[in-house]
Design a protein around this motif. Structure first.
Motif, PDB file in Angstrom:
ATOM      1  N   THR A  50      -0.849  -9.578   1.371  1.00 30.34           N
ATOM      2  CA  THR A  50      -1.728  -8.556   2.436  1.00 30.34           C
ATOM      3  C   THR A  50      -2.581  -7.847   1.004  1.00 30.34           C
ATOM      4  OG1 THR A  50      -0.740  -8.855   4.074  1.00 30.34           O
ATOM      5  CG2 THR A  50      -1.433  -7.212   3.570  1.00 30.34           C
ATOM      6  N   THR A  51      -3.289  -7.446   0.927  1.00 34.29           N
ATOM      7  CA  THR A  51      -4.004  -6.452   0.270  1.00 34.29           C
ATOM      8  C   THR A  51      -5.036  -5.505   1.718  1.00 34.29           C
ATOM      9  OG1 THR A  51      -6.264  -7.139  -0.306  1.00 34.29           O
ATOM     10  CG2 THR A  51      -5.333  -7.853  -1.681  1.00 34.29           C
ATOM     11  N   ASN A  52      -5.201  -4.406   0.569  1.00 32.37           N
ATOM     12  CA  ASN A  52      -5.712  -3.094   1.681  1.00 32.37           C
ATOM     13  C   ASN A  52      -7.343  -3.146   2.056  1.00 32.37           C
ATOM     14  OD1 ASN A  52      -6.825  -2.564  -1.693  1.00 32.37           O
ATOM     15  ND2 ASN A  52      -7.100  -0.627  -1.077  1.00 32.37           N
ATOM     16  N   GLU A  53      -7.611  -4.861   1.545  1.00 36.26           N
ATOM     17  CA  GLU A  53      -8.721  -5.184   1.253  1.00 36.26           C
ATOM     18  C   GLU A  53      -9.152  -6.087   2.591  1.00 36.26           C
ATOM     19  OE1 GLU A  53     -11.876  -3.535   1.183  1.00 36.26           O
ATOM     20  OE2 GLU A  53     -11.157  -1.907  -0.541  1.00 36.26           O
ATOM     21  N   ALA A  54      -7.832  -7.255   2.442  1.00 38.50           N
ATOM     22  CA  ALA A  54      -7.631  -8.286   3.157  1.00 38.50           C
ATOM     23  C   ALA A  54      -6.152  -9.693   3.637  1.00 38.50           C
ATOM     24  CB  ALA A  54      -8.834  -9.849   2.296  1.00 38.50           C
ATOM     25  N   ASP A  55      -6.181  -9.565   4.425  1.00 38.30           N
ATOM     26  CA  ASP A  55      -5.057 -10.376   4.864  1.00 38.30           C
ATOM     27  C   ASP A  55      -5.154 -11.768   4.094  1.00 38.30           C
ATOM     28  OD1 ASP A  55      -2.978 -11.174   5.430  1.00 38.30           O
ATOM     29  OD2 ASP A  55      -2.866  -9.851   7.093  1.00 38.30           O
ATOM     30  N   PHE A  56      -4.369 -12.089   3.610  1.00 41.41           N
ATOM     31  CA  PHE A  56      -4.758 -13.879   3.385  1.00 41.41           C
ATOM     32  C   PHE A  56      -2.897 -14.565   4.006  1.00 41.41           C
ATOM     33  CE2 PHE A  56      -7.143 -11.591  -0.698  1.00 41.41           C
ATOM     34  CZ  PHE A  56      -7.612 -12.331  -0.002  1.00 41.41           C
ATOM     35  N   PHE A 116       3.866 -20.771  -9.810  1.00 36.18           N
ATOM     36  CA  PHE A 116       2.178 -20.830  -8.824  1.00 36.18           C
ATOM     37  C   PHE A 116       1.884 -19.171  -9.025  1.00 36.18           C
ATOM     38  CE2 PHE A 116       6.140 -20.651  -6.737  1.00 36.18           C
ATOM     39  CZ  PHE A 116       6.449 -19.134  -5.609  1.00 36.18           C
ATOM     40  N   ARG A 117       1.310 -19.072  -8.516  1.00 35.61           N
ATOM     41  CA  ARG A 117       0.807 -17.872  -8.925  1.00 35.61           C
ATOM     42  C   ARG A 117      -0.744 -17.915  -7.471  1.00 35.61           C
ATOM     43  NH1 ARG A 117      -2.038 -16.423 -14.796  1.00 35.61           N
ATOM     44  NH2 ARG A 117      -3.854 -17.492 -15.115  1.00 35.61           N
ATOM     45  N   TYR A 118      -1.485 -16.232  -7.378  1.00 32.12           N
ATOM     46  CA  TYR A 118      -2.344 -16.520  -6.925  1.00 32.12           C
ATOM     47  C   TYR A 118      -4.201 -15.161  -7.614  1.00 32.12           C
ATOM     48  CZ  TYR A 118       1.080 -16.631  -3.122  1.00 32.12           C
ATOM     49  OH  TYR A 118       2.015 -16.648  -2.268  1.00 32.12           O
ATOM     50  N   GLU A 119      -4.758 -16.390  -7.795  1.00 30.54           N
ATOM     51  CA  GLU A 119      -5.569 -16.335  -8.895  1.00 30.54           C
ATOM     52  C   GLU A 119      -6.890 -15.335  -7.065  1.00 30.54           C
ATOM     53  OE1 GLU A 119      -7.155 -19.227 -10.837  1.00 30.54           O
ATOM     54  OE2 GLU A 119      -5.312 -18.692 -11.591  1.00 30.54           O
ATOM     55  N   ILE A 120      -7.099 -13.985  -7.821  1.00 28.88           N
ATOM     56  CA  ILE A 120      -7.824 -13.449  -6.603  1.00 28.88           C
ATOM     57  C   ILE A 120      -9.721 -12.919  -6.635  1.00 28.88           C
ATOM     58  CG2 ILE A 120      -7.987 -11.260  -4.346  1.00 28.88           C
ATOM     59  CD1 ILE A 120      -5.194 -11.264  -5.127  1.00 28.88           C
ATOM     60  N   PRO A 121     -10.321 -14.134  -6.340  1.00 31.84           N
ATOM     61  CA  PRO A 121     -12.031 -13.544  -6.628  1.00 31.84           C
ATOM     62  C   PRO A 121     -12.477 -11.920  -5.885  1.00 31.84           C
ATOM     63  CG  PRO A 121     -12.429 -14.605  -4.898  1.00 31.84           C
ATOM     64  CD  PRO A 121     -10.203 -14.425  -5.097  1.00 31.84           C
ATOM     65  N   CYS A 129      -8.469  -3.589  -5.884  1.00 36.47           N
ATOM     66  CA  CYS A 129      -7.592  -4.016  -4.214  1.00 36.47           C
ATOM     67  C   CYS A 129      -6.237  -3.802  -4.860  1.00 36.47           C
ATOM     68  CB  CYS A 129      -7.761  -5.050  -3.754  1.00 36.47           C
ATOM     69  SG  CYS A 129      -6.669  -6.159  -4.388  1.00 36.47           S
ATOM     70  N   VAL A 130      -5.525  -3.487  -3.655  1.00 37.00           N
ATOM     71  CA  VAL A 130      -4.093  -3.018  -4.522  1.00 37.00           C
ATOM     72  C   VAL A 130      -3.265  -3.769  -3.390  1.00 37.00           C
ATOM     73  CG1 VAL A 130      -2.290  -1.826  -3.831  1.00 37.00           C
ATOM     74  CG2 VAL A 130      -4.868  -0.546  -3.896  1.00 37.00           C
ATOM     75  N   ILE A 131      -2.578  -5.084  -4.319  1.00 39.05           N
ATOM     76  CA  ILE A 131      -1.537  -6.169  -3.483  1.00 39.05           C
ATOM     77  C   ILE A 131      -0.862  -5.191  -2.713  1.00 39.05           C
ATOM     78  CG2 ILE A 131      -0.627  -7.743  -3.346  1.00 39.05           C
ATOM     79  CD1 ILE A 131      -2.797  -8.873  -5.800  1.00 39.05           C
ATOM     80  N   GLN A 132      -0.456  -5.299  -1.374  1.00 43.82           N
ATOM     81  CA  GLN A 132       0.318  -4.159  -0.775  1.00 43.82           C
ATOM     82  C   GLN A 132       1.914  -4.625  -0.342  1.00 43.82           C
ATOM     83  OE1 GLN A 132      -1.403  -3.357   2.301  1.00 43.82           O
ATOM     84  NE2 GLN A 132      -1.843  -1.454   2.099  1.00 43.82           N
ATOM     85  N   LYS A 133       1.939  -6.710  -0.230  1.00 41.22           N
ATOM     86  CA  LYS A 133       3.658  -6.943   0.028  1.00 41.22           C
ATOM     87  C   LYS A 133       2.831  -8.957  -0.051  1.00 41.22           C
ATOM     88  CE  LYS A 133       6.374  -7.922   3.688  1.00 41.22           C
ATOM     89  NZ  LYS A 133       6.060  -6.803   5.275  1.00 41.22           N
ATOM     90  N   SER A 239       3.251   4.095  -7.039  1.00 44.62           N
ATOM     91  CA  SER A 239       3.359   3.221  -5.277  1.00 44.62           C
ATOM     92  C   SER A 239       3.984   2.297  -6.123  1.00 44.62           C
ATOM     93  CB  SER A 239       1.455   2.319  -6.029  1.00 44.62           C
ATOM     94  OG  SER A 239       1.468   1.474  -4.818  1.00 44.62           O
ATOM     95  N   SER A 240       4.627   1.137  -4.856  1.00 41.69           N
ATOM     96  CA  SER A 240       5.228  -0.077  -4.653  1.00 41.69           C
ATOM     97  C   SER A 240       4.431  -1.202  -5.249  1.00 41.69           C
ATOM     98  CB  SER A 240       5.818   0.228  -3.198  1.00 41.69           C
ATOM     99  OG  SER A 240       5.703   0.029  -2.806  1.00 41.69           O
ATOM    100  N   GLY A 241       3.351  -1.059  -4.537  1.00 42.82           N
ATOM    101  CA  GLY A 241       2.699  -1.702  -4.323  1.00 42.82           C
ATOM    102  C   GLY A 241       1.709  -2.468  -6.301  1.00 42.82           C
ATOM    103  N   ALA A 242       0.748  -3.057  -5.939  1.00 43.94           N
ATOM    104  CA  ALA A 242       0.093  -3.636  -7.395  1.00 43.94           C
ATOM    105  C   ALA A 242      -1.492  -3.140  -7.614  1.00 43.94           C
ATOM    106  CB  ALA A 242       0.536  -4.418  -8.145  1.00 43.94           C
ATOM    107  N   ALA A 243      -2.181  -2.584  -8.470  1.00 36.29           N
ATOM    108  CA  ALA A 243      -3.199  -2.362  -8.326  1.00 36.29           C
ATOM    109  C   ALA A 243      -3.749  -2.444  -9.089  1.00 36.29           C
ATOM    110  CB  ALA A 243      -4.171  -0.982  -8.463  1.00 36.29           C
TER     111      ALA A 243
END
Length: 636
Positions: A50-56, A116-121, A129-133, A239-243
């Motif tokens: 989940t990011t501050n811009e979109a929920d995946f 494994f990892r995530y790649e976000i365009p 974006c900020v990855i929140q969770k 922050s506890s997330g990642a920018a």
């Protein structure tokens, strides 16, 4: 694809076909399963973030997948194996959320390892974006038992410096066991899936662009999930997330799988999937070190005692001395420059201790406020280079936030500019850093030797911990333990209190069992004359870098036998954590027909050494005493 369907959308297997991952879309949620030799290692486990811009994490649609093969070789002097060949099959799956924002999940499978990892365009016009969770999770079969270490509560411990990855691992616990702190579990984390196999979870590739993570508590859905740092870490700052910048990447999540423990102990996946972030400014030299603080403590932080330990290092032909906390006050920079010149005249290089702290804990030891800001750090490192210091030990970090990851990286990058190696203490787990940062040496991130001085309980479980680390903590990163303590009592006087409860040969064995390219050994000047000469001769010759590592036998928390090769010479070491002597029939093909020096304990736990010829078939019977150890060293 209609997201109401539950269907497998892609699958990838390892080159030998034993390990496979299937990717599923379950009512709009991405999940995955892992099997090894046809047996379930992970059941339906969640993916997404989940990011501050979109929920995946929900309403997802599968778009496409792409497969390819990877092959590379690399050299790495600082880890358990110097020459590595990595071959893997890669799968990239692209998904889209209801807003038409895309995310890719990338899996790489080698024969026993998953990364494994995530790649976000970019998300439309959004380039950050900020990855929140993360939803990323692990659902093990119910028969699984755990080997886990609890995450320390933030702003606790000495001078509010926790968490520092210094909690014990608990062996063979049920899945539903809770931690004392309730804060989840640190990486790495080991799991035994009944009689079907083993799995080691960790992460790698964490740098200044992300936070470090850990495992959550076991949920009522039977799942451990990736959890980001507690907001209370570092005094609540950061922050506890990642920018991240877009397009962007998350760190790699890793899973090492085997029906035996060999692939767990021998894995190189933390380094296989990362690359160096900069070139080394010089050819860094690794080796052995003395340090006075571990046994002689704060009172030894004076000029005269440091001369004694420089002389000890010279007598042992060690490359370094570590001069620990309080040198700034008790010795000072002017006399330190003189002391460093004295060490140089003896052929001994110097590591100096620093407090990492600026504003996030209460640790009073100095030097303080020298590593926490760029301007002061560069001034200090310029002086360190001028006076000939070879490396730093930087202490008291206490957090996994992205803000703290930036500090680690800034210290390493600046130190490389000035030709300095770095050891971290009171620190997080290194996550691929040996390969990512050429001047990184190792980190503590373990219940290390200082706790043997401070805690009766830790002395009582020293052998237990020693038989855990080669299977868990030290599998994924260099571990700066600071051990091999030959005083009978862990005090300067070597009398009265802090009695050591393990044998001398157990201590010698840990020089092999624990891996770090620079080892700060806990020997004291009196050991040159008050322990058997063959023990000192062994410590004069023991290497700290290895070309190959092989698990011979063992079970976490009970016993371990490990073989390491340096050049053409093999060392085999073992330790026993049980209350009875263990008789082992070992298969050592690398020593077949060879003559070896055996170091062992007799039935009264007295140390001895003898020459032993190994059979051509590589078979040998070894008995290890309770809280004891053995070492075999190839002679021809």
């Amino acid at each position: 694809m209609n997201c109401a369907l539950q269907a497998q959308v892609a699958k990838v297997a390892s080159p030998d076909k034993n390990l496979d991952v299937a990717i599923w879309l379950n009512n709009g949620a991405i999940t995955y399963t892992v099997n090894y030799k046809g047996k379930a290692i992970l059941e339906n486990s969640p993916l997404g973030l989940t990011t501050n811009e979109a929920d995946f994490t929900e309403g997802m649609n599968f778009i496409s997948s792409n497969s390819s093969q990877l092959s590379k070789t690399y050299s790495q002097q600082k880890i358990k194996k110097s020459e590595v060949k990595y071959e893997a099959n890669k799968l990239t799956c692209v998904f889209e959320n209801p807003k038409k924002y895309k995310i890719s999940v990338v899996f790489q499978l080698s024969n026993n390892d998953i990364a494994f990892r995530y790649e976000i365009p970019a998300m439309g016009e959004r380039m950050s974006c900020v990855i929140q969770k993360e939803a990323t999770g692990y659902k093990f079969p119910n028969k699984t038992t755990t080997f886990l270490s609890g995450m320390m509560s933030p702003m606790t411990g000495f001078a509010r410096t926790a968490p520092s990855y210094e909690s014990d691992y608990q062996a063979d616990r049920p899945l539903k066991s809770a931690t004392r702190s309730g804060g989840g579990y640190v990486f790495p984390a080991l799991f035994k899936i009944g009689e079907d196999g083993w799995a080691l979870l960790s992460e790698t590739g964490v740098n200044s662009q992300f936070c470090a993570s850990h495992l959550s508590e076991y949920s009522d859905k039977g799942i451990y999930t990736i959890e980001y740092p507690d907001i209370r870490q570092n005094n609540g700052f950061g922050s506890s997330g990642a920018a991240i910048s877009l397009p962007g990447l998350t760190p790699w999540r890793t899973i090492t799988v085997g029906d035996k423990l060999d692939p767990i102990v021998e894995t190189t996946v933390p380094f296989d999937v990362v690359e160096p972030l900069y070139e080394p400014s010089k050819d860094y030299q690794f080796g052995r070190s003395t340090w006075s603080w571990i046994v002689w403590q704060d009172n030894s932080m004076n000029y005269e005692d440091q001369v004694k330990y420089i002389d000890l290092a010279a007598s042992l032909k060690y490359e370094y001395i570590l001069i620990d906390a309080l040198w700034d006050k008790n010795i000072g920079k002017e006399r330190m420059a003189t002391l460093i010149n004295y060490a140089k005249s003896k052929g001994v290089g110097v590591f100096l201790w620093y407090n990492s702290n600026g504003a996030f804990n209460d640790a009073p030891q100095g030097p303080r406020n020298k590593m926490s800001t760029a301007i002061e750090r560069k001034k200090e490192m310029s002086w360190l280079k001028d006076v000939g210091v070879k490396g730093l030990k930087v202490d008291f970090f206490g957090g996994d936030k992205q803000e703290t990851m930036r500090l680690y990286e800034d210290i390493l990058s600046d130190a490389n500019d000035y030709g300095l190696m770095v050891v971290f203490h009171g620190a997080t787990l290194p996550r691929g850093w040996e390969r990512m940062y050429p001047n990184f040496v190792g980190s503590e991130a373990v219940v290390a030797s200082e706790m043997l001085i401070f805690s009766q309980h830790v002395r009582e479980i020293e052998a237990y911990n020693a038989t855990m680390h080669p299977f868990i903590r030290n599998t994924v990163a260099s571990m700066e333990f600071g051990g091999v303590l030959l005083n009978k009592y862990l005090t300067k006087s070597n009398t009265d209190r802090n009695k050591r409860l393990t044998t001398d040969v157990f201590q010698l064995a840990t020089a092999i069992l624990y891996q770090s390219p620079v080892q700060m050994f806990g020997l004291t000047p009196n050991n040159l004359t008050d322990v058997p000469a063959f023990e000192i001769d062994f410590m004069k010759q023991v290497p700290t870098t290895w070309d190959e590592t092989v698990l011979i036998d063992g079970y976490p928390g009970k016993y371990v036998v490990l073989a390491r090769r340096h050049g053409k010479q093999w060392y085999v070491a073992g330790a026993n954590a049980t209350k009875e002597a263990i008789k082992l029939k070992l298969q050592l093909p690398m020593l077949g027909g060879k003559t070896t020096a055996l170091y062992n304990d007799d039935t009264h736990k007295a140390p001895f050494t003898e020459s032993v010829k190994i059979s051509k078939a590589g078979k040998i019977n070894i008995e290890i005493q309770p809280s004891g150890g053995f070492v075999l060293v190839q002679k021809d």
